[in-house]
Scaffold this active site. Sequence first.
Site, PDB file in Angstrom:
ATOM      1  N   HIS A  58      -9.129  -1.117  -4.408  1.00 31.26           N
ATOM      2  CA  HIS A  58     -10.454  -1.051  -3.782  1.00 31.26           C
ATOM      3  C   HIS A  58     -11.305  -0.071  -4.579  1.00 31.26           C
ATOM      4  CE1 HIS A  58      -9.599  -3.269  -0.084  1.00 31.26           C
ATOM      5  NE2 HIS A  58      -8.432  -2.639  -0.017  1.00 31.26           N
TER       6      HIS A  58
ATOM      7  N   HIS B 177      -3.001  -3.759  -4.209  1.00 32.07           N
ATOM      8  CA  HIS B 177      -4.304  -4.282  -4.661  1.00 32.07           C
ATOM      9  C   HIS B 177      -5.266  -3.106  -4.653  1.00 32.07           C
ATOM     10  CE1 HIS B 177      -4.321  -4.288  -0.327  1.00 32.07           C
ATOM     11  NE2 HIS B 177      -5.612  -4.040  -0.420  1.00 32.07           N
TER      12      HIS B 177
ATOM     13  N   ASP C  97      -8.254   8.974  -7.859  1.00 33.38           N
ATOM     14  CA  ASP C  97      -8.839   7.963  -8.751  1.00 33.38           C
ATOM     15  C   ASP C  97      -7.782   7.360  -9.677  1.00 33.38           C
ATOM     16  OD1 ASP C  97     -10.977   6.421  -9.754  1.00 33.38           O
ATOM     17  OD2 ASP C  97     -11.257   7.814 -11.427  1.00 33.38           O
ATOM     18  N   HIS C  98      -7.773   6.038  -9.726  1.00 29.30           N
ATOM     19  CA  HIS C  98      -6.808   5.274 -10.535  1.00 29.30           C
ATOM     20  C   HIS C  98      -5.360   5.564 -10.147  1.00 29.30           C
ATOM     21  CE1 HIS C  98     -10.408   4.375 -12.786  1.00 29.30           C
ATOM     22  NE2 HIS C  98      -9.756   3.410 -13.379  1.00 29.30           N
TER      23      HIS C  98
ATOM     24  N   CYS D 259      -4.546  -6.741   3.026  1.00 24.44           N
ATOM     25  CA  CYS D 259      -4.130  -5.393   2.644  1.00 24.44           C
ATOM     26  C   CYS D 259      -2.610  -5.232   2.681  1.00 24.44           C
ATOM     27  CB  CYS D 259      -4.838  -4.337   3.494  1.00 24.44           C
ATOM     28  SG  CYS D 259      -6.529  -4.017   2.910  1.00 24.44           S
TER      29      CYS D 259
ATOM     30  N   HIS E 261      -3.578   0.274  -2.923  1.00 27.76           N
ATOM     31  CA  HIS E 261      -2.775   0.589  -1.748  1.00 27.76           C
ATOM     32  C   HIS E 261      -2.105  -0.669  -1.202  1.00 27.76           C
ATOM     33  CE1 HIS E 261      -5.785  -0.314   1.800  1.00 27.76           C
ATOM     34  NE2 HIS E 261      -5.742  -1.292   0.931  1.00 27.76           N
TER      35      HIS E 261
END
Length: 137
Positions: free
Chosen positions: A42, A40, A80-81, A34, A15
Amino acid sequence: MRTTMIRKAHFNAAHRLHNTEWSDEKNKTVFGLCNSPNYHGHNYNMEVYVSGEIDPVTGYLFDLKLLKDIIKEEIEDRYDHKNLNVDVEDYKDIQPSTENIAYMIHKLLSARIDSKYSIRVKLWETERNGVEYPSRD
Ligand code: NI
């Protein structure tokens, strides 16, 4: 008897927190790391709490397999991903902050789970930083 069931799950996602109406400097000040321009990732860990009455016949509160499948379909498959800013519609108008992601997860799960149950979501963005929705106060 009322009780609460807990299911843990996780997803990895990228995000960037950024407000296009602000200067780069203000974005950096408010959002810190962020705001990193190239996004980047998480490792998000979530805990889903389902509360309600225990079925007197089965002794169960909620089918865990069903809960697992709902979390997979609504959250893991969706996030996810993925790049939350780019790949999903959910954050077109709101920042993909932990607060807003927890809110969105709650909304998505609530739409799939009978309203006789109440849902609570804890979302951890790092090992130490997390959010709980709805708020307890
Ligand atoms: Ni971040």
